[in-house]
Scaffold this motif. Structure first.
Motif, PDB file in Angstrom:
ATOM      1  N   TRP A   1     -40.909  -9.599 -23.977  1.00 31.10           N
ATOM      2  CA  TRP A   1     -41.113 -10.206 -22.663  1.00 31.10           C
ATOM      3  C   TRP A   1     -41.266  -9.120 -21.595  1.00 31.10           C
ATOM      4  CZ3 TRP A   1     -36.784 -14.563 -22.571  1.00 31.10           C
ATOM      5  CH2 TRP A   1     -37.131 -15.564 -23.502  1.00 31.10           C
TER       6      TRP A   1
ATOM      7  N   GLY B   1     -15.314  -7.429 -34.936  1.00 28.77           N
ATOM      8  CA  GLY B   1     -14.948  -8.607 -34.132  1.00 28.77           C
ATOM      9  C   GLY B   1     -15.202  -8.484 -32.643  1.00 28.77           C
TER      10      GLY B   1
ATOM     11  N   GLY C   1     -30.197 -14.770 -25.222  1.00 27.39           N
ATOM     12  CA  GLY C   1     -30.741 -15.510 -26.377  1.00 27.39           C
ATOM     13  C   GLY C   1     -30.335 -15.000 -27.741  1.00 27.39           C
ATOM     14  N   GLY C   2     -29.326 -14.122 -27.796  1.00 29.99           N
ATOM     15  CA  GLY C   2     -28.816 -13.714 -29.096  1.00 29.99           C
ATOM     16  C   GLY C   2     -29.576 -12.555 -29.711  1.00 29.99           C
TER      17      GLY C   2
ATOM     18  N   GLY D   1     -30.620 -19.313 -23.182  1.00 27.88           N
ATOM     19  CA  GLY D   1     -29.742 -19.367 -24.357  1.00 27.88           C
ATOM     20  C   GLY D   1     -28.347 -19.829 -23.997  1.00 27.88           C
TER      21      GLY D   1
ATOM     22  N   GLN E   1     -19.762 -18.481 -39.735  1.00 27.96           N
ATOM     23  CA  GLN E   1     -19.127 -17.296 -40.308  1.00 27.96           C
ATOM     24  C   GLN E   1     -17.798 -17.071 -39.586  1.00 27.96           C
ATOM     25  OE1 GLN E   1     -19.788 -15.218 -42.754  1.00 27.96           O
ATOM     26  NE2 GLN E   1     -21.800 -15.992 -43.382  1.00 27.96           N
TER      27      GLN E   1
ATOM     28  N   GLY F   1     -24.503 -16.781 -22.992  1.00 30.79           N
ATOM     29  CA  GLY F   1     -25.078 -17.655 -21.970  1.00 30.79           C
ATOM     30  C   GLY F   1     -24.018 -18.559 -21.362  1.00 30.79           C
TER      31      GLY F   1
ATOM     32  N   ALA G   1     -28.016 -20.338 -33.742  1.00 30.18           N
ATOM     33  CA  ALA G   1     -26.924 -19.363 -33.931  1.00 30.18           C
ATOM     34  C   ALA G   1     -26.486 -19.454 -35.398  1.00 30.18           C
ATOM     35  CB  ALA G   1     -25.761 -19.672 -32.989  1.00 30.18           C
TER      36      ALA G   1
ATOM     37  N   LEU H   1     -27.130  -7.223 -40.716  1.00 32.51           N
ATOM     38  CA  LEU H   1     -26.172  -6.961 -39.635  1.00 32.51           C
ATOM     39  C   LEU H   1     -26.393  -5.540 -39.129  1.00 32.51           C
ATOM     40  CD1 LEU H   1     -23.114  -8.591 -41.427  1.00 32.51           C
ATOM     41  CD2 LEU H   1     -24.603  -9.612 -39.683  1.00 32.51           C
TER      42      LEU H   1
HETATM   43  C1  FAD Z   1     -21.417 -12.759 -39.406  1.00 31.92           C
HETATM   44  C2  FAD Z   1     -20.948 -12.557 -37.989  1.00 31.92           C
HETATM   45  C3  FAD Z   1     -19.596 -12.567 -37.700  1.00 31.92           C
HETATM   46  C4  FAD Z   1     -19.156 -12.349 -36.394  1.00 31.92           C
HETATM   47  N1  FAD Z   1     -17.819 -12.290 -36.121  1.00 31.92           N
HETATM   48  C5  FAD Z   1     -17.393 -12.097 -34.858  1.00 31.92           C
HETATM   49  C6  FAD Z   1     -16.014 -12.083 -34.533  1.00 31.92           C
HETATM   50  O1  FAD Z   1     -15.136 -12.189 -35.394  1.00 31.92           O
HETATM   51  N2  FAD Z   1     -15.659 -11.931 -33.228  1.00 31.92           N
HETATM   52  C7  FAD Z   1     -16.589 -11.780 -32.254  1.00 31.92           C
HETATM   53  O2  FAD Z   1     -16.212 -11.656 -31.091  1.00 31.92           O
HETATM   54  N3  FAD Z   1     -17.897 -11.768 -32.530  1.00 31.92           N
HETATM   55  C8  FAD Z   1     -18.325 -11.921 -33.792  1.00 31.92           C
HETATM   56  N4  FAD Z   1     -19.655 -11.928 -34.072  1.00 31.92           N
HETATM   57  C9  FAD Z   1     -20.612 -11.665 -32.992  1.00 31.92           C
HETATM   58  C10 FAD Z   1     -20.844 -12.883 -32.124  1.00 31.92           C
HETATM   59  O3  FAD Z   1     -21.080 -14.025 -32.911  1.00 31.92           O
HETATM   60  C11 FAD Z   1     -22.042 -12.628 -31.224  1.00 31.92           C
HETATM   61  O4  FAD Z   1     -21.863 -11.407 -30.587  1.00 31.92           O
HETATM   62  C12 FAD Z   1     -22.233 -13.719 -30.199  1.00 31.92           C
HETATM   63  O5  FAD Z   1     -22.595 -14.916 -30.822  1.00 31.92           O
HETATM   64  C13 FAD Z   1     -23.317 -13.319 -29.199  1.00 31.92           C
HETATM   65  O6  FAD Z   1     -23.557 -14.372 -28.321  1.00 31.92           O
HETATM   66  P1  FAD Z   1     -25.033 -14.564 -27.734  1.00 31.92           P
HETATM   67  O7  FAD Z   1     -24.939 -15.663 -26.754  1.00 31.92           O
HETATM   68  O8  FAD Z   1     -25.590 -13.271 -27.333  1.00 31.92           O
HETATM   69  O9  FAD Z   1     -25.894 -15.056 -28.960  1.00 31.92           O
HETATM   70  P2  FAD Z   1     -25.754 -16.400 -29.782  1.00 31.92           P
HETATM   71  O10 FAD Z   1     -24.371 -16.856 -29.781  1.00 31.92           O
HETATM   72  O11 FAD Z   1     -26.445 -16.113 -31.057  1.00 31.92           O
HETATM   73  O12 FAD Z   1     -26.564 -17.482 -28.964  1.00 31.92           O
HETATM   74  C14 FAD Z   1     -27.929 -17.363 -28.669  1.00 31.92           C
HETATM   75  C15 FAD Z   1     -28.383 -18.728 -28.163  1.00 31.92           C
HETATM   76  O13 FAD Z   1     -29.635 -18.600 -27.514  1.00 31.92           O
HETATM   77  C16 FAD Z   1     -30.478 -19.670 -27.928  1.00 31.92           C
HETATM   78  N5  FAD Z   1     -31.848 -19.177 -27.761  1.00 31.92           N
HETATM   79  C17 FAD Z   1     -32.384 -18.097 -28.372  1.00 31.92           C
HETATM   80  N6  FAD Z   1     -33.626 -17.883 -27.907  1.00 31.92           N
HETATM   81  C18 FAD Z   1     -33.868 -18.845 -26.988  1.00 31.92           C
HETATM   82  C19 FAD Z   1     -34.983 -19.140 -26.157  1.00 31.92           C
HETATM   83  N7  FAD Z   1     -36.091 -18.379 -26.183  1.00 31.92           N
HETATM   84  N8  FAD Z   1     -34.905 -20.211 -25.330  1.00 31.92           N
HETATM   85  C20 FAD Z   1     -33.774 -20.961 -25.286  1.00 31.92           C
HETATM   86  N9  FAD Z   1     -32.712 -20.723 -26.055  1.00 31.92           N
HETATM   87  C21 FAD Z   1     -32.750 -19.663 -26.892  1.00 31.92           C
HETATM   88  C22 FAD Z   1     -30.061 -19.947 -29.357  1.00 31.92           C
HETATM   89  O14 FAD Z   1     -30.402 -21.260 -29.767  1.00 31.92           O
HETATM   90  C23 FAD Z   1     -28.550 -19.739 -29.270  1.00 31.92           C
HETATM   91  O15 FAD Z   1     -27.904 -20.925 -28.913  1.00 31.92           O
HETATM   92  C24 FAD Z   1     -20.113 -12.142 -35.365  1.00 31.92           C
HETATM   93  C25 FAD Z   1     -21.478 -12.142 -35.661  1.00 31.92           C
HETATM   94  C26 FAD Z   1     -21.889 -12.335 -36.959  1.00 31.92           C
HETATM   95  C27 FAD Z   1     -23.378 -12.277 -37.246  1.00 31.92           C
END
Ligand code: FAD
Length: 488
Positions: free
Chosen positions: A191, A338, A182-183, A17, A67, A22, A62, A305
């Motif tokens: 897994w 946030g 991966g979010g 991800g 947002q 990531g 994502a 959420l």
């Molecule tokens: C509505 C909303 C508002 C938010 N506001 C804030 C804020 O103001 N401030 C803040 O700090 N945080 C905020 N957040 C939280 C923040 O967006 C997340 O915590 C952050 O995006 C997490 O990052 P991540 O890499 O874990 O997941 P993500 O950013 O979601 O990225 C996951 C990535 O993994 C990829 N992926 C998934 N599965 C696979 C797979 N099996 N193989 C390959 N690729 C894969 C996806 O395509 C994606 O690119 C908000 C969240 C939401 C829902």
């Protein structure tokens, strides 16, 4: 910038991800000297500019990328120490830097700087702008290979000792360490279950209780958004929370947090209803002034959420070795606070430190990450759950016309009439509140601080001597009537 030497024994690391977690992990680990490959399922070109990214970048992996986001001071500190080039590029992209002197409440008489103020800085930009900047930096980083359009479908392991990943097309890729970022929809739990170990990870989850509605705007030529005014940039009406978010490149957004299940308020997704509704919220007056800006998106909704924490070490035993989950795959908190991107940054930083300390000792690495999760992230998760549970109880009682839960009501009173008034006039309380809200301190540091408690209690005790709190907006029925009239 922290002067860290490259590690003696670099490892081959597979990151699942290429979202916030990531990318942050890939950047820090590559700068430590490891060889990192990021596997990102989304198969889209990086647009030429951040503006183009917002307008058209397909980031279906994502879905929350359009947002409102704000980047707390904790993430800014991590970037400042480990990747100041990211902050420089964010500044070039027109992101808004909110230093302490820019956000000290207008009523505060003592505006003298204090030691530590240089940490108290927030960054504001569209989420796709920070993603765009990070993607540019990470993909240019020596030591990072970026494989886009490549999904990961499972782990390759010897028992519960993970030795690599399996791609969607069945190819196996070996790695010394697999980092799952991966979010929030990451299948990491399945897994691990597929490995068939005796010990399985656990998961705890509760509803955040709100749906996000956001709309973005662009300032008209020559117009500027005022910095935070005495009215602030947001508020809580009980049945609806609202906030203005500074952006980059002349953009900003307004977000409403609506209780889950309130179908009538969901009508605010209709643009005319939205515009009429946001104009009733007095702290947003400077944001909704006629002629200031034009909308550049529809009203985007985001539901489901949650606050969720996953534990990968049970009774001192790692569920798997050679595997670390970070970002939303490990922990989510209500976005209203946030914290998510900072949580991702904290995990990336903890992983960098754990690899430095434990190298190829895979059990020690798993235990160190669990410790970091418990000490650094779990306290924020716990507070997020408590705040959400209290807000939901108060909202439900208000809706049903019943007596509110006494503990939740007392907590709200303390915050509204004690802590917040104290933050507006007392420079020490303001800084401590800011540090806690921005994850620079643990949340309990605020509520166990004798100075904060004494001054907030004093403010609460004298609440009747102050004018009543200003009305921030209409009652729910009135707001709905205004919104419906506008959309007819
Ligand atoms: C509505 C909303 C508002 C938010 N506001 C804030 C804020 O103001 N401030 C803040 O700090 N945080 C905020 N957040 C939280 C923040 O967006 C997340 O915590 C952050 O995006 C997490 O990052 P991540 O890499 O874990 O997941 P993500 O950013 O979601 O990225 C996951 C990535 O993994 C990829 N992926 C998934 N599965 C696979 C797979 N099996 N193989 C390959 N690729 C894969 C996806 O395509 C994606 O690119 C908000 C969240 C939401 C829902």
């Amino acid at each position: 910038m922290t002067d860290l030497q490259p590690v003696d024994d670099p490892q081959q690391i597979a990151v699942v991800g290429g979202g916030m977690a990531g990318m942050l992990a890939a950047l820090l680990l590559a700068r430590d000297g490891h060889r990192v490959t990021v596997f990102e399922r989304d198969d889209t070109d990086l647009p030429d500019t951040a503006d183009e990214a917002f307008d058209g970048w397909d980031r279906r992996g994502a879905p929350h990328a359009r947002q409102s986001h704000a980047l707390l001071a904790r993430l800014r500190r991590i970037l400042n120490e480990r990747a100041p080039d990211v902050l420089e590029m964010l500044a070039e992209q027109g992101a808004t830097e909110l230093t302490l002197e820019r956000i000290l409440p207008p009523d505060m008489e003592d505006r003298a700087p204090r030691p530590g103020d240089d940490e108290l800085v927030l960054w504001c930009c569209r989420r796709l702008t920070i993603e765009w900047v990070l993607r540019k930096v990470v993909t240019a980083e020596p030591g990072v290979s970026w494989r886009r359009g490549v999904g990961v479908s499972g782990l390759v392991a010897d028992g519960t000792d993970v030795r690599g990943i399996r791609l969607d097309d069945g190819t196996e890729v070996s790695a010394d360490l697999v980092v799952v970022g991966g979010g929030r929809n990451s299948p990491v739990m399945e897994w691990i279950a597929e490995l068939g170990g005796d010990v399985q990870p656990t998961e705890e989850q509760s509803e955040a209780g709100i749906v996000y509605l956001s709309r973005f705007y662009r300032l008209r030529e020559g117009r500027e958004l005022p910095l935070l005014t005495e009215k602030g940039g947001g508020g809580d009406l009980g049945y609806l929370g609202f906030a203005g978010f500074y952006g980059d490149n002349g953009t900003f957004s307004i977000t409403l947090g609506i209780p889950t299940g309130d179908r009538e308020l969901m009508k605010l997704r209709e643009p005319a209803a939205w515009e009429a509704a946001v104009r009733t919220l007095t702290p947003l007056d400077p944001w909704t002034e006629d002629g200031l800006a034009d909308p550049i998106t529809d009203v985007e909704a985001m539901a489901r959420l949650t606050n969720r924490i996953r534990r990968f070490v049970i009774d001192g035993v790692p569920v798997a070795t050679g595997l670390v989950a970070i970002g939303d795959a490990a922990i989510t908190t209500n976005p209203w606070y946030g914290k998510g991107c900072s949580q991702a940054g904290i995990a990336a930083e903890a992983l960098s430190a754990a690899l430095r300390e434990h190298g190829r000792d895979r059990t020690a690495l798993a235990l160190a990450m669990d410790e970091a999760m418990r000490t650094e992230l779990e306290p924020h998760y716990v507070v997020s759950c408590m705040q959400d549970a209290d807000r939901t109880k108060l909202h439900e009682a208000g809706h049903a016309g019943t007596e509110p839960d006494p503990a939740a009501a007392a907590g709200r009173d303390f915050i509204l009439h004690g802590l917040l008034p104290a933050t507006r006039v007392d420079p020490d309380v303001f800084r401590k509140f800011f540090r806690s809200f921005n994850m620079l301190d643990r949340p309990d540091a605020l509520f166990t601080d004798p100075v904060v408690m004494e001054r907030a209690s004093a403010a609460l005790a004298t609440k009747d001597e102050r004018p009543p709190l200003p009305r921030l907006g209409p009652e729910r029925d009135e707001l709905l009537a205004i919104a419906s009239a506008a959309s007819n």
